[in-house]
Design a protein around this motif. Sequence first.
Motif, PDB file in Angstrom:
ATOM      1  N   GLY A  64       0.818  -1.201   0.000  1.00 22.31           N
ATOM      2  CA  GLY A  64       0.000   0.000   0.000  1.00 22.31           C
ATOM      3  C   GLY A  64       0.853   1.253   0.000  1.00 22.31           C
ATOM      4  O   GLY A  64       0.572   2.216   0.713  1.00 22.31           O
ATOM      5  N   TYR A  65       1.907   1.235  -0.819  1.00 17.31           N
ATOM      6  CA  TYR A  65       2.865   2.356  -0.826  1.00 17.31           C
ATOM      7  C   TYR A  65       2.942   2.983  -2.214  1.00 17.31           C
ATOM      8  O   TYR A  65       3.035   2.274  -3.218  1.00 17.31           O
ATOM      9  CB  TYR A  65       4.256   1.853  -0.422  1.00 17.31           C
ATOM     10  N   LEU A  66       2.904   4.312  -2.231  1.00 13.08           N
ATOM     11  CA  LEU A  66       3.090   5.055  -3.475  1.00 13.08           C
ATOM     12  C   LEU A  66       3.768   6.373  -3.131  1.00 13.08           C
ATOM     13  O   LEU A  66       3.328   7.072  -2.211  1.00 13.08           O
ATOM     14  CB  LEU A  66       1.758   5.348  -4.159  1.00 13.08           C
ATOM     15  N   LYS A  67       4.822   6.672  -3.841  1.00 12.92           N
ATOM     16  CA  LYS A  67       5.497   7.961  -3.674  1.00 12.92           C
ATOM     17  C   LYS A  67       5.722   8.557  -5.046  1.00 12.92           C
ATOM     18  O   LYS A  67       6.199   7.884  -5.954  1.00 12.92           O
ATOM     19  CB  LYS A  67       6.825   7.817  -2.950  1.00 12.92           C
ATOM     20  N   MET A  68       5.352   9.830  -5.198  1.00 10.89           N
ATOM     21  CA  MET A  68       5.622  10.540  -6.438  1.00 10.89           C
ATOM     22  C   MET A  68       6.401  11.802  -6.108  1.00 10.89           C
ATOM     23  O   MET A  68       6.053  12.516  -5.162  1.00 10.89           O
ATOM     24  CB  MET A  68       4.342  10.852  -7.210  1.00 10.89           C
ATOM     25  N   VAL A  69       7.468  12.033  -6.875  1.00 10.86           N
ATOM     26  CA  VAL A  69       8.327  13.194  -6.665  1.00 10.86           C
ATOM     27  C   VAL A  69       8.436  13.940  -7.989  1.00 10.86           C
ATOM     28  O   VAL A  69       8.767  13.348  -9.023  1.00 10.86           O
ATOM     29  CB  VAL A  69       9.738  12.775  -6.184  1.00 10.86           C
ATOM     30  N   LEU A  70       8.161  15.240  -7.948  1.00 11.02           N
ATOM     31  CA  LEU A  70       8.263  16.063  -9.148  1.00 11.02           C
ATOM     32  C   LEU A  70       9.737  16.355  -9.451  1.00 11.02           C
ATOM     33  O   LEU A  70      10.528  16.562  -8.531  1.00 11.02           O
ATOM     34  CB  LEU A  70       7.515  17.378  -8.951  1.00 11.02           C
ATOM     35  N   PRO A  71      10.081  16.395 -10.725  1.00 10.70           N
ATOM     36  CA  PRO A  71      11.469  16.722 -11.081  1.00 10.70           C
ATOM     37  C   PRO A  71      11.758  18.200 -10.817  1.00 10.70           C
ATOM     38  O   PRO A  71      10.843  19.036 -10.800  1.00 10.70           O
ATOM     39  CB  PRO A  71      11.540  16.409 -12.576  1.00 10.70           C
TER      40      PRO A  71
END
Length: 109
Positions: A64-71
């Motif tokens: 149940g893990y999601l990580k989003m990082v913007l450039p």
Amino acid sequence: MTTVVVRTESGKIRSVECDGHTGYGEEGEDIVCAALSSIVQTALLGLFGVAEINVQVTRSDEDGYLKMVLPSDMDEIQVERAEVILRTMLLGVRDLREGYSDFIELEVK
């Protein structure tokens, strides 16, 4: 419980991290988890498909893990589009959390 951490820099959202299952219902029937996942994943699709941003994504469905990082190299239009998409996502997460605060923790840093 799912913990959602939204990190900002200079007033702009830079990353979103979701960790854990909500525990509201059984796996496959958890409407809170499904709603939260839909909000966050739709934002991710918008970043890729509408804003045309190559977002860095780390995910584990099992955990149940999601990580989003913007450039860091986005142009002005991408920054603006990303902010609209992610602020809309944040509104949705906040609204869902109001009704299900025992299952969703939200931190904006």
